[in-house]
Design a protein around this motif. Structure first.
Motif, PDB file in Angstrom:
ATOM      1  N   LEU A 176       0.829  -1.205   0.000  1.00 30.55           N
ATOM      2  CA  LEU A 176       0.000   0.000   0.000  1.00 30.55           C
ATOM      3  C   LEU A 176       0.867   1.259   0.000  1.00 30.55           C
ATOM      4  CD1 LEU A 176      -2.751   1.377   0.218  1.00 30.55           C
ATOM      5  CD2 LEU A 176      -2.611   1.112   2.707  1.00 30.55           C
ATOM      6  N   LEU A 177       1.925   1.256   0.798  1.00 33.96           N
ATOM      7  CA  LEU A 177       2.838   2.395   0.809  1.00 33.96           C
ATOM      8  C   LEU A 177       3.518   2.555  -0.551  1.00 33.96           C
ATOM      9  CD1 LEU A 177       4.512   1.937   4.320  1.00 33.96           C
ATOM     10  CD2 LEU A 177       2.820   3.643   3.653  1.00 33.96           C
ATOM     11  N   PHE A 178       3.858   1.443  -1.161  1.00 28.35           N
ATOM     12  CA  PHE A 178       4.452   1.471  -2.499  1.00 28.35           C
ATOM     13  C   PHE A 178       3.521   2.199  -3.469  1.00 28.35           C
ATOM     14  CE2 PHE A 178       7.391  -1.178  -5.326  1.00 28.35           C
ATOM     15  CZ  PHE A 178       7.182  -0.383  -6.438  1.00 28.35           C
ATOM     16  N   LEU A 179       2.243   1.835  -3.446  1.00 29.75           N
ATOM     17  CA  LEU A 179       1.280   2.430  -4.369  1.00 29.75           C
ATOM     18  C   LEU A 179       1.092   3.917  -4.095  1.00 29.75           C
ATOM     19  CD1 LEU A 179      -0.532   1.590  -6.707  1.00 29.75           C
ATOM     20  CD2 LEU A 179      -2.354   1.160  -5.056  1.00 29.75           C
ATOM     21  N   ILE A 180       1.061   4.299  -2.825  1.00 34.77           N
ATOM     22  CA  ILE A 180       0.916   5.713  -2.469  1.00 34.77           C
ATOM     23  C   ILE A 180       2.132   6.510  -2.948  1.00 34.77           C
ATOM     24  CG2 ILE A 180       0.796   7.339  -0.545  1.00 34.77           C
ATOM     25  CD1 ILE A 180      -0.790   5.210   0.985  1.00 34.77           C
ATOM     26  N   GLY A 181       3.315   5.965  -2.713  1.00 37.52           N
ATOM     27  CA  GLY A 181       4.530   6.651  -3.139  1.00 37.52           C
ATOM     28  C   GLY A 181       4.607   6.824  -4.638  1.00 37.52           C
ATOM     29  N   VAL A 182       4.256   5.783  -5.383  1.00 38.17           N
ATOM     30  CA  VAL A 182       4.272   5.858  -6.847  1.00 38.17           C
ATOM     31  C   VAL A 182       3.257   6.885  -7.337  1.00 38.17           C
ATOM     32  CG1 VAL A 182       3.662   4.564  -8.931  1.00 38.17           C
ATOM     33  CG2 VAL A 182       5.178   3.542  -7.243  1.00 38.17           C
ATOM     34  N   SER A 183       2.098   6.947  -6.695  1.00 39.55           N
ATOM     35  CA  SER A 183       1.069   7.911  -7.100  1.00 39.55           C
ATOM     36  C   SER A 183       1.553   9.336  -6.895  1.00 39.55           C
ATOM     37  CB  SER A 183      -0.218   7.666  -6.307  1.00 39.55           C
ATOM     38  OG  SER A 183      -0.708   6.357  -6.516  1.00 39.55           O
ATOM     39  N   LEU A 184       2.209   9.603  -5.768  1.00 42.42           N
ATOM     40  CA  LEU A 184       2.718  10.950  -5.517  1.00 42.42           C
ATOM     41  C   LEU A 184       3.800  11.336  -6.526  1.00 42.42           C
ATOM     42  CD1 LEU A 184       2.956  10.908  -1.608  1.00 42.42           C
ATOM     43  CD2 LEU A 184       1.403  12.290  -2.998  1.00 42.42           C
ATOM     44  N   ARG A 209       8.833  19.724  -5.919  1.00 48.79           N
ATOM     45  CA  ARG A 209       9.901  18.796  -5.584  1.00 48.79           C
ATOM     46  C   ARG A 209       9.717  18.241  -4.174  1.00 48.79           C
ATOM     47  NH1 ARG A 209      13.923  21.858  -6.388  1.00 48.79           N
ATOM     48  NH2 ARG A 209      14.208  21.261  -8.576  1.00 48.79           N
ATOM     49  N   MET A 210       9.226  19.054  -3.268  1.00 50.98           N
ATOM     50  CA  MET A 210       8.983  18.581  -1.907  1.00 50.98           C
ATOM     51  C   MET A 210       7.956  17.463  -1.900  1.00 50.98           C
ATOM     52  SD  MET A 210       8.969  22.185   0.206  1.00 50.98           S
ATOM     53  CE  MET A 210       8.594  21.332   1.728  1.00 50.98           C
ATOM     54  N   LEU A 211       6.910  17.595  -2.710  1.00 57.33           N
ATOM     55  CA  LEU A 211       5.899  16.550  -2.793  1.00 57.33           C
ATOM     56  C   LEU A 211       6.463  15.297  -3.444  1.00 57.33           C
ATOM     57  CD1 LEU A 211       2.950  15.926  -2.181  1.00 57.33           C
ATOM     58  CD2 LEU A 211       2.347  16.795  -4.454  1.00 57.33           C
ATOM     59  N   GLY A 217      10.022   9.215  -0.357  1.00 54.10           N
ATOM     60  CA  GLY A 217      10.204   8.737   1.005  1.00 54.10           C
ATOM     61  C   GLY A 217       9.234   7.635   1.362  1.00 54.10           C
ATOM     62  N   VAL A 218       7.963   7.800   0.968  1.00 53.23           N
ATOM     63  CA  VAL A 218       6.963   6.749   1.219  1.00 53.23           C
ATOM     64  C   VAL A 218       7.330   5.477   0.461  1.00 53.23           C
ATOM     65  CG1 VAL A 218       4.539   6.106   0.941  1.00 53.23           C
ATOM     66  CG2 VAL A 218       5.147   8.412   1.697  1.00 53.23           C
ATOM     67  N   LEU A 219       7.766   5.649  -0.791  1.00 50.38           N
ATOM     68  CA  LEU A 219       8.196   4.500  -1.593  1.00 50.38           C
ATOM     69  C   LEU A 219       9.392   3.814  -0.937  1.00 50.38           C
ATOM     70  CD1 LEU A 219       7.912   2.903  -4.273  1.00 50.38           C
ATOM     71  CD2 LEU A 219       9.497   4.542  -5.285  1.00 50.38           C
ATOM     72  N   GLY A 220      10.321   4.623  -0.402  1.00 52.02           N
ATOM     73  CA  GLY A 220      11.489   4.048   0.254  1.00 52.02           C
ATOM     74  C   GLY A 220      11.128   3.226   1.479  1.00 52.02           C
ATOM     75  N   GLY A 279      17.656  11.268   1.665  1.00 54.55           N
ATOM     76  CA  GLY A 279      17.483  10.034   2.427  1.00 54.55           C
ATOM     77  C   GLY A 279      18.757   9.381   2.890  1.00 54.55           C
ATOM     78  N   ALA A 280      19.918   9.999   2.637  1.00 54.14           N
ATOM     79  CA  ALA A 280      21.185   9.357   3.000  1.00 54.14           C
ATOM     80  C   ALA A 280      21.308   9.177   4.513  1.00 54.14           C
ATOM     81  CB  ALA A 280      22.364  10.169   2.464  1.00 54.14           C
TER      82      ALA A 280
END
Length: 544
Positions: A176-184, A209-211, A217-220, A279-280
């Protein structure tokens, strides 16, 4: 890469898919036939992966872009083969072959559709390594997860079912997080093709860019769950230790899939530009926490299965730390460590079942209790007495010792070579010669401590298993079971002997990743096949 070799890029996806479809039409009572079909597919997959690996390790330029449907990027689906994906394909195929051969002894008969799910798992993993866009990464990720659900529950049993339910719940949340991140990401950039996305990120307005970074980040997080980063890793040791031996063996590559995607996207999307280094710090400090948690878990584990599960976390924590410091020289050693640790942990999971067959139920618990309360048998053998170790136990003991040496990173095997390469680069004696910072010194200490912890845990477990006072029977081990374990450990020996060429390949891989323009240009400039137009033109001219 031209001609027939170019079409081999899609073969690691199509081959297991076709094998899974064929296996569905074979009756479950024809176990031997299903096993032979699955084994033939696994062997052919190894051959194809090796050919692709040899092509990528040669002097050829980067041309491994396959346009599905003959549509150019970013409108069409693309598969991309480079040095990193070729390495992961070969590693997956070798580990999959070993786990499949091991399962033919008995595990493939204790439930329905084992071989179909196994082939679909290989398809999902291979597709994730090859895909060039985030949407199809999600598709292959879901195929892999769906197959892993069935494989983890294969063999039933209350402990396996309970661990399987936890595993399914956690990974559904990750999906679910994967799908949300890809959508953003798609909403802010208008593309999901990785190369096109990397080219567009520098042109995005700061507010958008922030979005986009929020979506990344959600995808990560989704892939950090799969990689097992603390505190997202509590499900992993229990799930892996509850799985059947061949399933746990092939699951050793799944956490590395999370590492692969993070490495790929970090180097491609956030290697330079306004979002460079995104994200480093999360990877660095999350890797440190994961490694500390893994070290504690390794020392606290009494059951061999949980010891192997926490060893996965030690491996993941080490790799996440290296991704966090973003040093090319250290990353080369980390890639070698990734290969070595995956082979070792896969072999160790399968070896555990063979070793525990000779122990009575609760033998480890009794041994710990007797040590704690001083009730162990302290009778010394008389002079001249001796104990003869059966050949089976000698082979199992040798394999167990090899796993211990590899996990601890002791010489002379590949675990030592990989850790030495990482540590020497961290301390400034590697290719870059940069003096280490306080954070890097922390990593050096933790990597050394992880090796010491693995050595203590494996030595303690080996003494209890092979030299304990509690009597056990010699396990009945089939050749088809011990050969896959020896095969994987033999690959680590090959990796040790060929450490020089292996490190050169890793260095080349990291340098290619550090130059994302090579990947971007190759994908965006890939041309469609127009041979059929030329043939039509020739035939028309001949008619006229």
């Amino acid at each position: 890469m031209n001609g027939w070799a170019h079409h081999l890029i899609i073969a690691p996806v199509l081959l297991p898919l076709a094998a899974a479809a064929i296996l569905l039409f074979i009756d479950e009572r024809s176990r031997m036939l299903k096993g032979l079909v699955s084994l033939a597919a696994a062997l052919l997959l190894v051959v194809i992966s090796f050919v692709l690996f040899r092509i990528e390790s040669g002097p050829n330029d980067f041309e491994g872009v396959y346009l599905l449907g003959n549509w150019t990027a970013p409108f069409g689906i693309v598969l991309v083969l480079d040095a990193l994906s070729a390495l992961m394909l070969l590693l997956t195929s070798l580990l999959g072959l070993a786990a499949l051969v091991y399962s033919l002894a008995r595990w493939h008969t204790v439930g329905a559709h084992f071989h179909t799910m196994f082939q679909l798992l290989l398809m999902g993993v291979n597709g994730a390594f090859l895909t060039g866009d985030l949407f199809n990464l999600f598709v292959f990720f879901e195929v892999m997860l769906a197959a892993s659900y069935g494989l983890l529950l294969h063999g039933s049993g209350p402990l396996r079912v309970k661990a399987g339910m936890h595993y399914i719940a956690v990974n559904l949340a990750a999906a679910l997080l994967f799908l949300i991140g890809v959508s953003l990401i798609y909403g802010t950039t208008g593309t999901l093709n990785m190369a096109d996305l990397a080219a567009r990120i520098p042109e995005i307005e700061p507010d958008r860019r922030m979005l986009m970074e929020a979506g990344a980040g959600v995808l990560g997080i989704a892939f950090l769950i799969k990689a097992g980063m603390w505190p997202l890793c509590f499900w992993l040791p229990t799930a892996y230790s509850a799985a059947s031996a061949p399933v746990a063996g092939i699951f050793a590559i799944l956490s590395k899939l999370g590492i692969y995607v993070i490495l790929r996207l970090t180097m491609l999307l956030f290697g330079d530009g306004p979002s460079a280094g995104f994200g480093a710090n999360v990877l660095l400090y999350g890797g440190i926490a994961t490694l500390i948690f893994g070290i504690i878990g390794v020392l606290a584990s009494q059951a061999l299965g949980r010891l192997a599960g926490f060893s996965v976390l030690v491996s993941s924590g080490t790799l996440l730390m290296v991704l966090g410091i973003n040093d090319g020289a250290v990353s080369s050693g980390a890639l070698l460590y990734l290969v070595s640790s995956t082979l070792t942990i896969g072999a160790f999971f399968m070896l555990i079942e063979l070793v525990e067959r000779g122990q009575d139920a609760g033998a480890n618990v009794l041994a710990v209790t007797m040590e704690a309360y001083g009730d162990a048998d302290e009778d010394e053998p008389e002079e001249g007495d001796g104990v003869t170790m059966p050949g089976t136990m000698a082979i199992l003991g040798t394999c167990f010792a090899a796993c211990g040496i590899l996990l601890a990173g002791l010489p002379p095997l590949s675990g030592f070579v990989a850790k030495f390469a990482m540590l020497s680069s961290m301390m400034g004696t590697g290719a870059i010669g940069v003096p280490p910072t306080a954070a890097v010194w922390t990593l050096v200490v933790l990597v050394i401590l992880s090796g010491v912890a693995s050595l203590i845990a494996m030595t303690r477990a080996g003494i209890r298993t092979f030299w304990g006072s509690i009597e056990g029977t010699v396990p009945r081990v089939l050749v088809i079971e011990i050969v896959p374990v020896m095969f994987l450990l033999g690959l680590t020996l090959v990796l040790t002997v060929q450490a020089g060429p292996a490190m050169q390949y890793m260095d080349t891989t990291i340098r290619t990743l550090a130059n994302p323009s090579v990947y971007i240009d190759a994908v965006r400039n890939a041309t469609v096949i127009t041979d059929y137009d030329d043939q039509a033109k020739v035939s028309t001219e001949g008619t006229n």
